[in-house]
Design an enzyme around this catalytic site. Structure first.
Site, mmCIF file in Angstrom:
data_model
loop_
_atom_site.group_PDB
_atom_site.id
_atom_site.type_symbol
_atom_site.label_atom_id
_atom_site.label_comp_id
_atom_site.label_asym_id
_atom_site.label_seq_id
_atom_site.Cartn_x
_atom_site.Cartn_y
_atom_site.Cartn_z
ATOM 1 N N ASP A 31 3.404 -6.309 3.569
ATOM 2 C CA ASP A 31 3.018 -5.269 4.428
ATOM 3 C C ASP A 31 3.521 -5.707 5.905
ATOM 4 O O ASP A 31 2.783 -5.211 6.687
ATOM 5 C CB ASP A 31 1.391 -5.079 4.288
ATOM 6 C CG ASP A 31 0.976 -3.847 4.971
ATOM 7 O OD1 ASP A 31 1.852 -3.143 5.438
ATOM 8 O OD2 ASP A 31 -0.345 -3.771 5.080
ATOM 9 N N HIS B 235 3.561 2.940 12.640
ATOM 10 C CA HIS B 235 2.649 3.946 12.861
ATOM 11 C C HIS B 235 2.947 5.161 13.999
ATOM 12 O O HIS B 235 2.153 5.628 14.661
ATOM 13 C CB HIS B 235 1.287 3.516 13.573
ATOM 14 C CG HIS B 235 0.367 2.514 12.445
ATOM 15 N ND1 HIS B 235 -0.741 1.818 12.839
ATOM 16 C CD2 HIS B 235 0.661 2.087 11.385
ATOM 17 C CE1 HIS B 235 -0.961 1.167 11.992
ATOM 18 N NE2 HIS B 235 -0.077 1.444 10.966
ATOM 19 N N HIS C 199 0.992 -1.085 0.200
ATOM 20 C CA HIS C 199 0.019 -0.097 -0.094
ATOM 21 C C HIS C 199 0.803 1.450 0.056
ATOM 22 O O HIS C 199 1.822 1.334 0.641
ATOM 23 C CB HIS C 199 -1.120 0.071 1.035
ATOM 24 C CG HIS C 199 -0.512 0.006 2.611
ATOM 25 N ND1 HIS C 199 -0.409 1.314 3.373
ATOM 26 C CD2 HIS C 199 -0.247 -1.042 3.291
ATOM 27 C CE1 HIS C 199 0.364 0.943 4.498
ATOM 28 N NE2 HIS C 199 0.062 -0.521 4.469
ATOM 29 N N ASP D 287 6.018 0.986 6.487
ATOM 30 C CA ASP D 287 4.445 0.635 6.437
ATOM 31 C C ASP D 287 4.038 1.541 5.476
ATOM 32 O O ASP D 287 3.822 2.803 6.121
ATOM 33 C CB ASP D 287 4.030 0.690 7.826
ATOM 34 C CG ASP D 287 2.577 0.224 7.695
ATOM 35 O OD1 ASP D 287 2.156 -0.298 6.858
ATOM 36 O OD2 ASP D 287 1.979 0.377 8.799
ATOM 37 N N GLU E 271 -5.186 2.119 2.748
ATOM 38 C CA GLU E 271 -5.147 0.498 3.485
ATOM 39 C C GLU E 271 -5.371 1.027 4.896
ATOM 40 O O GLU E 271 -6.222 0.247 5.818
ATOM 41 C CB GLU E 271 -3.820 -0.115 3.132
ATOM 42 C CG GLU E 271 -3.663 -1.356 4.056
ATOM 43 C CD GLU E 271 -3.230 -1.424 5.313
ATOM 44 O OE1 GLU E 271 -3.055 -2.563 6.085
ATOM 45 O OE2 GLU E 271 -2.912 -0.305 5.759
ATOM 46 N N GLU E 272 -4.741 2.167 5.559
ATOM 47 C CA GLU E 272 -4.775 2.349 6.957
ATOM 48 C C GLU E 272 -6.071 2.638 7.417
ATOM 49 O O GLU E 272 -6.255 2.583 8.798
ATOM 50 C CB GLU E 272 -3.771 3.497 7.130
ATOM 51 C CG GLU E 272 -2.297 3.142 6.796
ATOM 52 C CD GLU E 272 -1.652 2.005 7.911
ATOM 53 O OE1 GLU E 272 -2.127 1.254 8.475
ATOM 54 O OE2 GLU E 272 -0.240 1.845 7.532
HETATM 55 ZN ZN ZN Z 1 0.806 -1.654 6.329
#
Ligand code: ZN
Ligand code: NAG
Ligand code: NAG
Ligand code: NAG
Ligand code: NAG
Ligand code: NAG
Length: 476
Positions: free
Chosen positions: A368, A439, A294, A306, A340-341
Site C-alpha cells: 500500500d 488521494h 485494499h 492507492d 481502508e481509507e
Molecule cells: Zn492506500
C-alpha cells in the site's frame, strides 16, 4: 493508505526504527546454526521455483499482464469509495475473476462501514478579489448545514502559532499553511487541524494539501474530530492557494472566503466486504501466508495507485502460483480489504473475526505504498533466524534488482495483524512521487508503469510462495 499508518510513520521519523538488514547482520546468519543446517538447504532447493516465477512474469508472453488487468478494472469502475455502489460492483466483479482464475474458497466477508458523502462543495475567495478555490472536503467532515459561510481567514503556519494567537481565532476560517516536512509529520494538520481550530472558536478549517508537489490539486484524506469539540468543516485547499493566502496576509490585506459544503456522515452504517481467496496448502492448510492490498479508494482520482496496484499484485500472486502448477505446503490467502481509507475498517473487522486463527498466520503482507520500481520489502519480525530466511529469499530477487530487506514495523491494514503478534511485511518501492498523486484526481493509470508492476508482482509472488513452500516450522 491513511491515518494510523501515518501516525506510525510520524513516530518512525522521530525514532527511526526502520533499518536496513546490513552485511553485518548477514554475517550473523553465517553462524546461526538453525538457519544454516535447516533453512538454507531448503531455500536453495526452492530457488529454481522462484526463478521460474520471475521468468514467467517478465517473459514476453506475460509481460504487462498486471498493467492490462489493472487498467481494465480501473477503467471499468473508476473510483471505489467505501459506501458506494461502484465499490460493491467492483467487489462482485473481482469475486468472479478470482473464481475464473481458479482460486480456492473465493468469497466475500461482510464488514460494517461508515457512509460518508461528499455532496456539492465549493469555496471562493471574495476579497481582495474573486477567485474560485479548488477544494476537497476531508473524510468524516461535516458540511455547512445548507448555508454558505463567509468569514475572514486567519493563516497560521503551525499549531504553535495557532495556540499563540488563540484570541484572534473566534469567528474566522483558519488556514493551515504548514511547510511539507514529510507525510508522517505534516498530515497532523489534516487529521487534527479542524478540531484544534474549533477549540478556539473557528467556523471552518482550510488545510493545505499534504503533498511535496502541486499543480493546483487538492488532496483529500480523513479528518478525525476530537470528542467534545464542535465539529466544523475540514477542507483541503491547494498548496498554491495556501501560499496565496499567506502572501496576502503578509501584506496585511484582509482575505474573505465563502464556503459551501454538503459533506455528511450518515447515521446508518453500510455493509461492504473483504474479498478473500486462497490456494489451500497441501501439507499445513491451517497455516497462512497472507498477501493483501485494499480495493477501496477515495472518490477522486481512480484508485489506480492507492491501492489498485497493491490489490492486483496480491491476488495475481495466487494466480501465478496456479498457472505454474506450484503446490505450496501452507495456505496462500489473498485479502482485498474494504474501507481502508476510512480507518483500516475491513482489516480490523477481519482481525476481530479471525482472532482465534492469528497464531496460525506465518506472515501478513500488504502492498500500500505504490507499485513503483520495487527495491525490496520491509519485515517486522525480530527473530534472527526468521530474518535470515527472508534475507535469503530476497537474494533471489537479484534478477529484478529488488533485494533489500529492511527491518521495520511499518504497515497500514496489517497493523491489525501486528497487534495480534503476527509479523508483517510491506512492499518497498522507489516511491518518492507517491504523495504527488495520493488521494487526488491525479491517482490514475498514468502513474502506473508496466515493467514496475511486473517486478512488484514477481517479488510479491516469490516471497509469499517461498514462505508457503518451506517444509519447516518457521521460527517467529
Ligand atoms: Zn492506500
Ligand atoms: C452479508 O450482508 C448481506 C447484506 O448486504 C446479507 O444479505 C448477508 O446475509 C450477510 N452475510 C452474512 C454471512 O452475514
Ligand atoms: C467560479 O465558478 C463558478 C461556478 O463554476 C463560475 O460560474 C464562475 O464564473 C467562476 N468564477 C471565476 C472568477 O472564475
Ligand atoms: C466529554 O464530555 C463528557 C461530558 O461532559 C465528559 O464526561 C468526558 O470526559 C469528555 N471527554 C473528553 C475526552 O474530554
Ligand atoms: C538497482 O536498485 C538500486 C536502488 O535499490 C538503484 O540505485 C540501481 O540503480 C538499480 N540498478 C539497476 C541496474 O537498475
Ligand atoms: C528464533 O526462533 C527459534 C525457533 O523458535 C529459536 O530456537 C531461537 O532461539 C530464536 N532466536 C532468537 C534470537 O530469538
Amino acid at each position: 493508505m491513511l491515518l494510523r499508518y501515518i501516525i506510525l510513520m510520524a513516530i518512525m521519523v522521530n525514532v527511526s526504527f526502520q533499518r536496513i538488514f546490513s552485511p553485518q547482520d548477514a554475517l550473523k546468519c553465517g553462524s546461526d546454526r538453525q538457519f544454516q543446517t535447516h533453512f538454507k538447504p531448503q531455500l536453495k532447493q526452492l530457488s529454481s521455483e522462484v526463478r521460474q516465477i520471475i521468468e514467467h512474469i517478465i517473459s514476453p508472453t506475460n509481460a504487462g499482464a498486471t498493467y492490462e488487468s489493472l487498467a481494465y478494472f480501473v477503467d471499468k469502475f473508476g473510483p471505489r469509495m467505501a459506501g458506494t455502489k461502484q465499490l460493491e460492483d467492483s467487489i462482485d466483479f473481482m469475486l468472479d475473476w478470482l473464481k475464473k482464475d481458479g482460486h480456492d474458497n473465493v468469497h466475500g466477508e461482510n464488514v460494517t462501514i461508515p457512509k460518508w458523502n461528499r455532496g456539492t462543495e465549493w469555496a471562493m475567495m471574495v476579497k481582495p478579489r474573486v477567485k474560485n478555490l479548488s477544494i476537497l472536503g476531508l473524510g468524516y467532515s461535516v458540511g455547512t448545514n445548507g448555508k454558505t459561510l463567509e468569514a475572514p481567514i486567519m493563516v497560521v503556519k503551525s499549531f504553535d502559532e495557532l495556540d499563540r494567537r488563540a484570541n484572534e481565532v473566534k469567528g474566522k476560517i483558519v488556514v493551515y499553511n504548514f511547510d511539507f516536512v514529510s507525510y508522517g509529520i505534516s498530515v497532523r494538520y489534516r487529521s487534527k487541524g479542524a478540531s484544534h481550530a474549533a477549540k478556539y472558536g473557528a467556523i471552518a478549517a482550510l488545510i493545505r494539501s499534504v503533498t511535496p508537489f502541486s499543480i493546483n490539486s487538492p488532496h483529500t484524506g480523513t479528518n478525525s474530530y476530537d470528542v467534545n469539540v464542535t465539529k466544523i468543516p475540514a477542507v483541503s485547499i491547494t498548496v498554491e492557494d495556501a501560499q496565496l493566502f499567506q502572501r496576502f496576509t503578509d501584506r496585511k490585506e484582509e482575505v474573505i472566503v465563502r464556503l459551501y459544503s454538503e459533506n455528511n456522515l450518515e447515521k446508518e452504517k453500510a455493509i461492504s466486504r473483504n474479498t478473500v481467496s486462497e490456494i489451500i496448502g497441501s501439507k499445513y492448510p491451517n497455516q497462512v501466508v497472507l498477501v493483501s492490498g485494499h480495493l477501496d479508494s477515495w472518490d477522486v482520482g481512480q484508485g489506480a495507485m492507492d491501492d489498485g496496484g497493491g490489490a492486483f499484485i496480491s491476488w495475481r500472486a495466487l494466480s501465478v502460483v496456479k498457472q505454474l502448477g506450484l503446490k505450496p505446503k501452507r495456505t496462500l490467502r489473498s485479502v482485498l480489504w474494504t474501507a481502508e481509507e476510512f480507518g483500516l475498517i475491513g482489516a480490523y473487522e477481519y482481525a476481530r473475526r479471525h482472532k482465534n486463527e492469528m497464531k496460525d498466520f506465518v506472515l501478513a503482507m500488504e502492498s500500500d505504498i505504490g507499485t513503483f520500481a520495487p527495491v525490496g520489502i520491509t519485515y517486522s519480525g525480530t527473530n534472527l533466524t526468521s530474518q535470515c530466511v527472508i534475507h535469503e529469499i530476497m537474494k533471489m530477487m537479484a534478477p529484478i534488482n529488488a533485494t533489500r530487506l529492511s527491518i521495520s514495523t511499518e504497515g497500514s491494514d496489517t497493523e491489525a495483524f501486528a497487534e495480534n503478534g503476527v509479523p508483517i511485511t510491506s512492499l518497498d518501492t522507489a516511491n518518492e512521487k507517491y504523495f504527488y498523486f495520493h488521494h487526488s484526481q491525479g491517482d490514475t493509470m498514468t502513474v502506473e508503469n508496466r515493467d514496475d508492476l511486473d517486478k512488484c508482482l514477481a517479488l510479491w509472488t516469490s516471497v509469499s510462495y517461498a514462505l508457503a513452500a518451506l517444509d519447516l516450522p518457521i521460527p517467529w
